[in-house]
Write a protein that holds these residues in place. Structure first.
Motif, PDB file in Angstrom:
ATOM      1  N   GLU A  55       0.857  -1.259  -0.085  1.00  0.00           N
ATOM      2  CA  GLU A  55       0.030  -0.006   0.148  1.00  0.00           C
ATOM      3  C   GLU A  55       1.016   1.332   0.041  1.00  0.00           C
ATOM      4  O   GLU A  55       2.146   1.080   0.477  1.00  0.00           O
ATOM      5  N   PRO A  56       0.482   2.453  -0.280  1.00  0.00           N
ATOM      6  CA  PRO A  56       1.299   3.735  -0.537  1.00  0.00           C
ATOM      7  C   PRO A  56       1.965   4.004   0.789  1.00  0.00           C
ATOM      8  O   PRO A  56       3.254   4.204   0.585  1.00  0.00           O
ATOM      9  N   LYS A 134     -11.430  -0.654   0.891  1.00  0.00           N
ATOM     10  CA  LYS A 134     -11.935  -1.926   1.175  1.00  0.00           C
ATOM     11  C   LYS A 134     -12.235  -3.100  -0.072  1.00  0.00           C
ATOM     12  O   LYS A 134     -12.897  -4.038  -0.130  1.00  0.00           O
ATOM     13  N   GLY A 135     -12.415  -2.139  -1.334  1.00  0.00           N
ATOM     14  CA  GLY A 135     -12.898  -2.691  -2.468  1.00  0.00           C
ATOM     15  C   GLY A 135     -14.361  -2.884  -2.506  1.00  0.00           C
ATOM     16  O   GLY A 135     -14.930  -3.444  -3.608  1.00  0.00           O
ATOM     17  N   PRO A 198      -8.264  -5.158  -1.725  1.00  0.00           N
ATOM     18  CA  PRO A 198      -6.813  -5.330  -2.363  1.00  0.00           C
ATOM     19  C   PRO A 198      -5.727  -5.322  -1.204  1.00  0.00           C
ATOM     20  O   PRO A 198      -4.524  -5.533  -1.715  1.00  0.00           O
ATOM     21  N   TYR A 199      -5.965  -4.813  -0.119  1.00  0.00           N
ATOM     22  CA  TYR A 199      -4.924  -4.504   0.867  1.00  0.00           C
ATOM     23  C   TYR A 199      -5.292  -5.361   2.284  1.00  0.00           C
ATOM     24  O   TYR A 199      -5.953  -4.924   3.107  1.00  0.00           O
ATOM     25  N   LYS A 221      -6.072  -9.207  -6.277  1.00  0.00           N
ATOM     26  CA  LYS A 221      -4.973  -8.167  -6.092  1.00  0.00           C
ATOM     27  C   LYS A 221      -4.259  -8.130  -4.677  1.00  0.00           C
ATOM     28  O   LYS A 221      -3.342  -7.660  -4.535  1.00  0.00           O
ATOM     29  N   SER A 222      -4.783  -8.948  -3.760  1.00  0.00           N
ATOM     30  CA  SER A 222      -4.138  -9.333  -2.510  1.00  0.00           C
ATOM     31  C   SER A 222      -3.564 -10.826  -2.528  1.00  0.00           C
ATOM     32  O   SER A 222      -4.059 -11.869  -2.419  1.00  0.00           O
ATOM     33  N   ALA A 223      -2.217 -10.452  -2.665  1.00  0.00           N
ATOM     34  CA  ALA A 223      -1.541 -11.774  -2.712  1.00  0.00           C
ATOM     35  C   ALA A 223      -1.620 -12.831  -1.289  1.00  0.00           C
ATOM     36  O   ALA A 223      -1.596 -13.914  -1.465  1.00  0.00           O
ATOM     37  N   ALA A 224      -1.705 -11.942  -0.235  1.00  0.00           N
ATOM     38  CA  ALA A 224      -2.068 -12.925   1.157  1.00  0.00           C
ATOM     39  C   ALA A 224      -3.118 -13.787   0.933  1.00  0.00           C
ATOM     40  O   ALA A 224      -3.141 -14.902   1.268  1.00  0.00           O
TER      41      ALA A 224
END
Length: 291
Positions: A55-56, A134-135, A198-199, A221-224
């Protein structure tokens, strides 16, 4: 970080005055001012649970030297560790991948939920803050398109505090904030549980869904979350509207998705095992201050 908050001068003062009274200090979530300001005060006995993801804010240069300060780390997933290794290649991420435990209520009832809220059709369930970050904006768009293309009896049930407006749609049901019992009643009856964020470093709602053998649908988009779905065999992921549609169809026709996912939770997220991981990390790094 002052702008980010939260600010607690009393907490920082207590940490500074009592640093010698404790073998270890655990700081949760890298992103907040209490962690950023408090951890350096006790860096020689500080341990960080970063809950970090791509995240940024984590690319701000203030973190480059700060992440060198903890004595050890407790991480949520292998994907979080891999991301931090890429972001901070000079940091030695001593510690363990632990996550968190799940506490199930004594009983849960899908019928109790359906009766209380009048939800009788199949439904996908979203639990959490209803926020663009949160998408949820994309979720609303995809779900409304899905209902236009396929007018079948599927509802979207939302449980959480709304930060953004919720579309007025006959098949979108917003419950507002609900208690733990209602949450688990809702999970137990859901056709699937959705997390479009995505976060994420670890998603509690996924663990809770798998505790009840319910399938999940997550943002690719969320690798976890994708990694957790692969390890648990408990869900699917999407990165576009066609994939969103395909995943809902596949979950609907494949009853084996998430079947036995509760065993994955029992093996990896029992409180006793997590406690041992925390204590072993602290014991390994405290140079004899703790047995």
């Amino acid at each position: 970080m002052d702008e980010q908050g939260p600010l607690s001068p009393d907490l920082l003062g207590y940490i500074d005055r009592h640093r010698q009274d404790y073998d270890a200090f655990l700081f949760f979530t890298y992103l907040y001012a209490t962690t950023y300001q408090g951890l350096p005060l006790v860096a020689d006995r500080a341990y960080l649970v970063p809950t970090a993801h791509d995240e940024p804010p984590i690319y701000l240069p203030i973190w480059d030297s700060w992440f060198q300060k903890p004595q050890g780390f407790i991480l949520n997933t292998p994907e979080e560790k891999q991301f931090l290794e890429q972001r901070f290649p000079s940091v030695h991420l001593k510690g363990q991948i632990a996550g968190v435990g799940i506490d199930l209520p004594a009983d849960y009832s899908s019928q109790r939920f359906r009766s209380a809220y009048g939800v009788h059709d199949p439904y996908m369930l979203y639990v959490g803050r209803i926020d663009i970050n949160k998408g949820c904006g994309e979720l609303f768009d995809y779900f409304q398109r899905y209902k236009t293309d396929r007018p079948e009896p599927l509802k979207l049930v939302l449980a959480g505090k709304p930060i953004i407006p919720i579309p007025e749609h006959p098949d979108i049901i917003s419950l507002g904030f609900v208690d733990e019992q209602t949450k688990f009643d809702a999970i137990s009856g859901a056709a699937l549980v959705v997390n479009p964020s995505p976060y994420e470093s670890l998603s509690m709602i996924l663990l809770e869904a798998w505790s009840l053998d319910r399938p999940v649908l997550v943002s690719g988009k969320s690798a976890a979350m994708v990694g957790q779905c692969k390890r648990s065999n408990g869900g699917l992921w999407y990165e576009s509207y066609p994939e969103f549609v395909a995943c809902i169809k596949e979950i609907g026709r494949n009853r084996w998705i998430a079947c036995g996912a509760n065993r994955f939770i029992e093996s990896n997220y029992a409180w006793l095992a997590i406690r041992k991981k925390y204590l072993s990390t602290i014991s390994f790094n405290t140079n004899g201050r703790r047995e």
